[in-house]
Scaffold this motif. Structure first.
Motif, PDB file in Angstrom:
ATOM      1  N   MET A  11       0.810  -1.218   0.000  1.00 33.44           N
ATOM      2  CA  MET A  11       0.000   0.000   0.000  1.00 33.44           C
ATOM      3  C   MET A  11       0.843   1.268   0.000  1.00 33.44           C
ATOM      4  O   MET A  11       0.321   2.367  -0.168  1.00 33.44           O
ATOM      5  CB  MET A  11      -0.930   0.012   1.225  1.00 33.44           C
ATOM      6  N   GLY A  12       2.142   1.133   0.237  1.00 36.01           N
ATOM      7  CA  GLY A  12       3.015   2.301   0.161  1.00 36.01           C
ATOM      8  C   GLY A  12       3.449   2.865   1.498  1.00 36.01           C
ATOM      9  O   GLY A  12       4.056   3.938   1.539  1.00 36.01           O
ATOM     10  N   PHE A  13       3.152   2.166   2.605  1.00 33.13           N
ATOM     11  CA  PHE A  13       3.562   2.668   3.914  1.00 33.13           C
ATOM     12  C   PHE A  13       5.029   2.325   4.170  1.00 33.13           C
ATOM     13  O   PHE A  13       5.564   1.339   3.655  1.00 33.13           O
ATOM     14  CB  PHE A  13       2.690   2.073   5.024  1.00 33.13           C
ATOM     15  N   MET A  34      -3.402  -0.274  10.194  1.00 31.19           N
ATOM     16  CA  MET A  34      -3.618   0.928   9.383  1.00 31.19           C
ATOM     17  C   MET A  34      -4.123   2.081  10.248  1.00 31.19           C
ATOM     18  O   MET A  34      -3.730   3.238  10.066  1.00 31.19           O
ATOM     19  CB  MET A  34      -4.599   0.620   8.252  1.00 31.19           C
ATOM     20  N   ASP A  35      -5.014   1.779  11.209  1.00 31.28           N
ATOM     21  CA  ASP A  35      -5.493   2.831  12.116  1.00 31.28           C
ATOM     22  C   ASP A  35      -4.341   3.419  12.922  1.00 31.28           C
ATOM     23  O   ASP A  35      -4.257   4.638  13.131  1.00 31.28           O
ATOM     24  CB  ASP A  35      -6.554   2.262  13.062  1.00 31.28           C
ATOM     25  N   GLU A 137      -8.531  -7.388  -3.909  1.00 33.79           N
ATOM     26  CA  GLU A 137      -7.582  -6.384  -4.388  1.00 33.79           C
ATOM     27  C   GLU A 137      -8.268  -5.034  -4.581  1.00 33.79           C
ATOM     28  O   GLU A 137      -7.708  -3.980  -4.279  1.00 33.79           O
ATOM     29  CB  GLU A 137      -6.950  -6.852  -5.702  1.00 33.79           C
ATOM     30  N   GLU A 138      -9.491  -5.078  -5.078  1.00 31.50           N
ATOM     31  CA  GLU A 138     -10.230  -3.831  -5.283  1.00 31.50           C
ATOM     32  C   GLU A 138     -10.543  -3.156  -3.955  1.00 31.50           C
ATOM     33  O   GLU A 138     -10.430  -1.934  -3.808  1.00 31.50           O
ATOM     34  CB  GLU A 138     -11.528  -4.128  -6.038  1.00 31.50           C
ATOM     35  N   GLU A 139     -10.922  -3.972  -2.949  1.00 29.46           N
ATOM     36  CA  GLU A 139     -11.218  -3.409  -1.629  1.00 29.46           C
ATOM     37  C   GLU A 139      -9.961  -2.848  -0.975  1.00 29.46           C
ATOM     38  O   GLU A 139     -10.007  -1.827  -0.286  1.00 29.46           O
ATOM     39  CB  GLU A 139     -11.844  -4.490  -0.742  1.00 29.46           C
ATOM     40  N   LEU A 144      -6.955   1.787   0.716  1.00 29.45           N
ATOM     41  CA  LEU A 144      -5.744   2.605   0.652  1.00 29.45           C
ATOM     42  C   LEU A 144      -6.075   4.041   0.257  1.00 29.45           C
ATOM     43  O   LEU A 144      -5.541   4.997   0.814  1.00 29.45           O
ATOM     44  CB  LEU A 144      -4.762   1.986  -0.344  1.00 29.45           C
ATOM     45  N   VAL A 145      -6.992   4.182  -0.702  1.00 24.62           N
ATOM     46  CA  VAL A 145      -7.399   5.533  -1.120  1.00 24.62           C
ATOM     47  C   VAL A 145      -8.040   6.274   0.045  1.00 24.62           C
ATOM     48  O   VAL A 145      -7.772   7.462   0.289  1.00 24.62           O
ATOM     49  CB  VAL A 145      -8.367   5.448  -2.318  1.00 24.62           C
ATOM     50  N   GLU A 146      -8.896   5.568   0.793  1.00 20.51           N
ATOM     51  CA  GLU A 146      -9.556   6.198   1.939  1.00 20.51           C
ATOM     52  C   GLU A 146      -8.531   6.628   2.992  1.00 20.51           C
ATOM     53  O   GLU A 146      -8.612   7.727   3.555  1.00 20.51           O
ATOM     54  CB  GLU A 146     -10.563   5.235   2.551  1.00 20.51           C
TER      55      GLU A 146
END
Length: 345
Positions: A11-13, A34-35, A137-139, A144-146
């Motif tokens: 995701m890029g983190f 993620m949170d 993958e779509e979710e 990630l966008v959110e």
């Protein structure tokens, strides 16, 4: 299946923030990690030398008893008891998740449930046969966008707050500078006014002194002319007569209205006394029969630094220095009537 760490990296983190999040959440899963990353965005990463690089294995149906024991240890039996009751109530099915009875959220394992309990304070959980499907993958992309949107909003809000604070500080600094400038300007204005008043007073004093000198010169000229006229009249054997004094516009002065009146017969004399130490001259009017010693006492009363026993007087026009024996003589006898300028030293 890729681990939570691999998914977060995809995701890029940053890896160090991923390790920090996984350790802080006790490998509770993708969502808690993620949170944690979002909540601690911008904070420095602490030392994580002992961070685990992989997730804890997902619980299986054989680990149900261990999960119940973990819930009892975590919540003192309250939430675990509810979960135990729920287990008995599940008929003919295998528990696939843990559900929070207070908010309805479903968790894959006890670690996620514990993390939720710590954050929300909820303590009532039950087992559920509802299976939590892994994110597609779509979710994942949508999630990630959110997350990135939330991070950008948080950064923008922080930047706006910092800009607002910077503007407030700049206004305070400018106001302080303006106040200081106004104070300096006011002080400069007062100083300029004071200097202007002093210059004006100096000019007035100089003008008065010059006028007094000119008056003394004129008086001396008249006195010498009068003396010469007297001597000439005596040589010719005739009586001397005082010439009339013309006023403004040719009118005869009231002080010279009586024929033959002499200036030395004036009942008073006006004195201007200049001090050798400088400063404004002293002026006074004294009776013509006052002695020079009385003048010395007057000077002493006006300037205590001068003693009447040691002060000396002199005139400029004509040049004359009075000695101590002259102090017992009157102003009329010393030809200091009707006006005179004395130098005191």
């Amino acid at each position: 299946m890729a681990s939570d760490r691999d998914q977060l990296i995809a995701m890029g983190f940053a890896p160090e923030r991923i390790d920090w999040a996984l350790k802080a959440t006790n490998n509770a899963g993708l969502q808690p990690a993620m949170d944690h990353i979002l909540e601690n965005d911008g904070k420095p990463v602490p030392d994580l030398t002992n961070v685990a690089s992989t997730n804890a294995p997902a619980p299986t149906a054989n680990e149900d008893d261990e999960e119940l024991e973990a819930l009892r240890a975590q919540y003192g039996g309250t939430g675990a008891a509810e979960a135990g009751k729920a287990e008995n109530s599940v008929s003919g099915g295998v528990a696939q998740s843990i559900k929070c009875s207070q908010c309805g959220k479903i968790f894959r394992d006890t670690a996620l449930a514990n993390f939720h309990a710590e954050k929300s304070g909820h303590n009532q959980f039950e087992e559920s046969t509802e299976e939590i499907k892994p994110l597609t993958e779509e979710e994942k992309k949508q999630k990630l966008v959110e997350l990135r949107t939330r991070m950008e909003e948080k950064r923008a809000a922080k930047a706006a707050e910092e800009a607002k604070e910077a503007r407030a500080n700049e206004m305070i600094r400018r106001k302080g500078g303006q106040d200081m400038g106004a104070i300096k300007e006011e002080l400069q204005l007062k100083e300029a006014e004071k200097e202007a008043r002093q210059r004006k007073q100096d000019k007035l004093d100089d003008a008065k002194a010059k006028a007094a000198v000119r008056a003394q010169i004129e008086a001396d000229k008249k006195a010498r002319a009068e003396k010469a006229a007297k001597e000439k009249a005596l040589r010719e054997g005739r009586e001397y007569q005082q010439p009339p004094v013309s006023g403004v516009g040719g009118a005869t002065s009231a002080s010279a209205a009586a024929p033959g009146a002499k200036s030395s017969e004036s009942p008073s004399t006006r004195l201007q006394i200049r001090l050798s130490s400088g400063g404004a001259p002293l002026t006074t009017t004294m009776a013509s029969d006052s002695t020079l010693h009385e003048v010395a006492l007057f000077v002493e009363s006006q300037n205590p630094a001068i003693s009447s026993q040691t002060v000396t007087f002199s005139t400029t026009f004509p040049r004359k220095v009075f000695n101590r024996s002259d102090f017992t003589r009157t102003l009329k006898e010393l030809d200091l009537v009707p006006s005179a300028v004395l130098m005191a030293s």
